[in-house]
Design a protein around this motif. Structure first.
Motif, PDB file in Angstrom:
ATOM      1  N   ARG A 279       1.238  -1.261   0.355  1.00  0.00           N
ATOM      2  CA  ARG A 279       0.331  -0.016   0.271  1.00  0.00           C
ATOM      3  C   ARG A 279       1.018   1.277  -0.188  1.00  0.00           C
ATOM      4  O   ARG A 279       0.989   1.769  -0.744  1.00  0.00           O
ATOM      5  CB  ARG A 279      -0.998   0.041   0.683  1.00  0.00           C
ATOM      6  N   SER A 280       1.671   1.316   0.994  1.00  0.00           N
ATOM      7  CA  SER A 280       3.008   2.221   1.101  1.00  0.00           C
ATOM      8  C   SER A 280       3.766   2.546  -0.102  1.00  0.00           C
ATOM      9  O   SER A 280       3.727   3.658  -0.967  1.00  0.00           O
ATOM     10  CB  SER A 280       3.464   2.010   2.026  1.00  0.00           C
ATOM     11  N   PHE A 281       4.118   1.315  -1.043  1.00  0.00           N
ATOM     12  CA  PHE A 281       4.332   1.603  -2.647  1.00  0.00           C
ATOM     13  C   PHE A 281       3.248   2.298  -3.124  1.00  0.00           C
ATOM     14  O   PHE A 281       4.128   3.019  -4.504  1.00  0.00           O
ATOM     15  CB  PHE A 281       5.081   0.458  -2.998  1.00  0.00           C
ATOM     16  N   GLY A 282       2.148   1.761  -3.251  1.00  0.00           N
ATOM     17  CA  GLY A 282       1.148   1.974  -4.355  1.00  0.00           C
ATOM     18  C   GLY A 282       0.942   3.694  -4.234  1.00  0.00           C
ATOM     19  O   GLY A 282       0.454   4.217  -4.821  1.00  0.00           O
ATOM     20  N   ASN A 283       0.963   4.027  -3.123  1.00  0.00           N
ATOM     21  CA  ASN A 283       0.472   5.375  -2.402  1.00  0.00           C
ATOM     22  C   ASN A 283       1.787   6.326  -2.635  1.00  0.00           C
ATOM     23  O   ASN A 283       1.964   7.556  -3.770  1.00  0.00           O
ATOM     24  CB  ASN A 283       0.944   5.744  -1.195  1.00  0.00           C
TER      25      ASN A 283
END
Length: 99
Positions: free
Chosen positions: A8-12
């Motif tokens: 999720r943080s990589f996607g953000n």
């Protein structure tokens, strides 16, 4: 759970970078960067290079056109003084006074 938060943080981060670059993806993004780079080259880089070249040509022309400009054609005559002073003892006098 740890893997999901990492994804999720990589996607953000990926979403933020994509939005910062204009929100375009794929060929549209590449084409917009190509247009921006081309405009920057023709509006800033090329005129600066051309101005520098014209200034160099102007300086070379001014230097070549002045026929009365002084040019040193001989080697300068060496200074005959040993000590470098106008009123000083020469080296041979210094050696004889030490003995």
């Amino acid at each position: 759970m740890g893997r999901r938060s990492w994804e999720r943080s990589f996607g953000n981060v990926r979403s933020f970078v994509g939005n910062a670059m204009g929100g375009l993806r794929g060929w549209n993004n590449l084409a917009s960067w190509a247009v921006a780079g081309t405009l920057a080259y023709f509006l800033w880089v090329k005129p600066a290079q051309q101005l520098r070249k014209e200034e160099e040509e102007r300086a070379a022309l001014a230097a070549a056109s002045d026929k009365y400009r002084y040019i040193e054609k001989r080697k300068p005559i060496p200074d005959p003084q040993d000590t470098g002073l106008i009123y000083g003892k020469k080296k041979k006098n210094l050696e004889s006074s030490d003995n």
